[in-house]
Design an enzyme around this catalytic site. Structure first.
Site: not given
Ligand code: PBG
Ligand code: ZN
Length: 344
Positions: A212, A265
């Site tokens: 991520k 992601k």
């Molecule tokens: C947080 C989280 C995020 C997303 C899912 N869980 C983003 C972040 O790091 O703030 C992103 C999902 C999206 O943008 O559709 N753990």
């Molecule tokens: Zn988070």
């Protein structure tokens, strides 16, 4: 005559004509290397404590936050099932936030209640996955616990993954099929696997947000969840966008720790990463998260009236599948399932 000479000189044209495979739509489908199917989509769902009725989301047009125990939520799940979308990923907003983010592991938490309600109404038909993180539940908005150190504020790894274990067990108790840790803490999969197994939930799976990235494409999601860090950013735990091979390392670590499904992601600016991971570890089921900013880009472009939304959407999803994703978490899931019914 020049054409014959060209052929005689050893060029394959005109005997080989690539366009022959593009004439009939049936042949195009026959030889298609990538196939989109609603069964590969995972639909994100949002629930919030204390809501009276579904609330439209500014950053995610067409999507809503639902009261955890609402008819509308169950109707959405059932509409998805009818379209062949069987997998769901639930995010929750609590009524109260504190430093620890304790609502994240409360049996009365929004996601726990939503899962129980869905299970009660529709049994085990839908696959219910639940995000495991603290950022939406803490008053500081970080995915783990910040602590003052001589180098400034850092996010404490090992205390955070202990909390993820508690969250995961409470989600399993509520009836989750899979938990999906998104905090990018080291050892989070191992900690969660251990906690689940010790509580007797050996059948509950882990879909890990393995690679991520620290991305600007989460903007609309953070607006929806009000989960932006109140200070600093997430670059001390999420991956650096400059790195491709590091994703393979992250995925391998998660595989060894016991992840059942791994994830890259976001998806669109990271298609090379998806491809790298798939080629490196082809036997590991790979999901890609087509995130909120990617969804909003298409919606915003369509609003200008200069592109065809449906074409763009299917092209985007195809590219993610072609890069090597087995599953796609996407806000387009229902629209795409609908479009796939009528197209081809
Ligand atoms: C947080 C989280 C995020 C997303 C899912 N869980 C983003 C972040 O790091 O703030 C992103 C999902 C999206 O943008 O559709 N753990
Ligand atoms: Zn988070």
């Amino acid at each position: 005559a020049w054409l014959r000479e060209l052929a005689a000189s050893g060029f394959s044209f005109p005997r080989v004509r690539a366009r022959r495979l593009r004439i009939h739509p049936g042949v195009r489908s026959l030889v298609a290397e990538t196939r989109l199917d609603p069964s590969m989509f995972i639909l994100p769902l949002f629930v919030e404590d204390g809501l009276k009725s579904p609330k439209p989301l500014r950053g995610l047009p067409g999507h809503y936050k639902y009261p955890p125990e609402s008819r509308e939520l169950v109707e959405l799940v059932s509409r998805a099932l009818d379209l062949g979308v069987r997998n769901f990923l639930i995010f929750g907003t609590p009524g109260m936030r504190n430093f620890e983010g304790s609502e994240a592991w409360s049996p009365r938490g929004p996601v726990q209640r939503a899962i129980r309600f869905i299970r009660g109404e529709m049994g085990w038909k839908p696959v219910v996955m639940a995000d495991v993180c603290l950022c939406g539940y803490t008053d500081h908005g970080h995915c783990g616990y910040p602590r003052e150190t001589p180098r400034g504020v850092l996010i404490e790894n090992d205390r955070s993954i202990e909390a993820y274990g508690r969250v995961s067990v409470s989600l399993a108790e509520a009836g989750a099929d899979f938990v999906a840790p998104s905090g990018m803490m080291d050892g989070q999969v191992a900690a969660i696997r251990r906690a689940l197994d010790e509580a007797g939930y050996t059948e509950v799976g882990i879909m890990s947000y393995s690679a991520k990235y620290a991305s600007g494409f989460y903007g609309p999601f953070r607006d929806v969840m009000d989960s932006s860090p109140r200070f600093g950013d997430r670059r001390s735990y999420q991956m650096d966008p400059r790195n491709r091979f590091e994703a393979v390392k992250e995925v391998l670590l998660d595989a060894v720790e016991g992840a059942d499904i791994v994830m890259v992601k976001p998806a669109l600016s990271y298609l090379d990463v998806i491809s790298e991971v798939k080629r490196s570890i082809p036997w590991l089921p790979l999901a890609a998260y087509n995130v909120s900013g990617e969804y909003l880009m298409l919606k915003a472009a369509a609003e200008k009236g200069l592109v065809d939304y449906e074409t763009l959407m299917l092209e985007v999803l195809t590219s993610i599948a072609r890069a090597g994703a087995d599953a796609v978490i996407t806000y387009h899931a229902l629209e795409a399932a609908e479009a796939l019914k009528s197209s081809k």
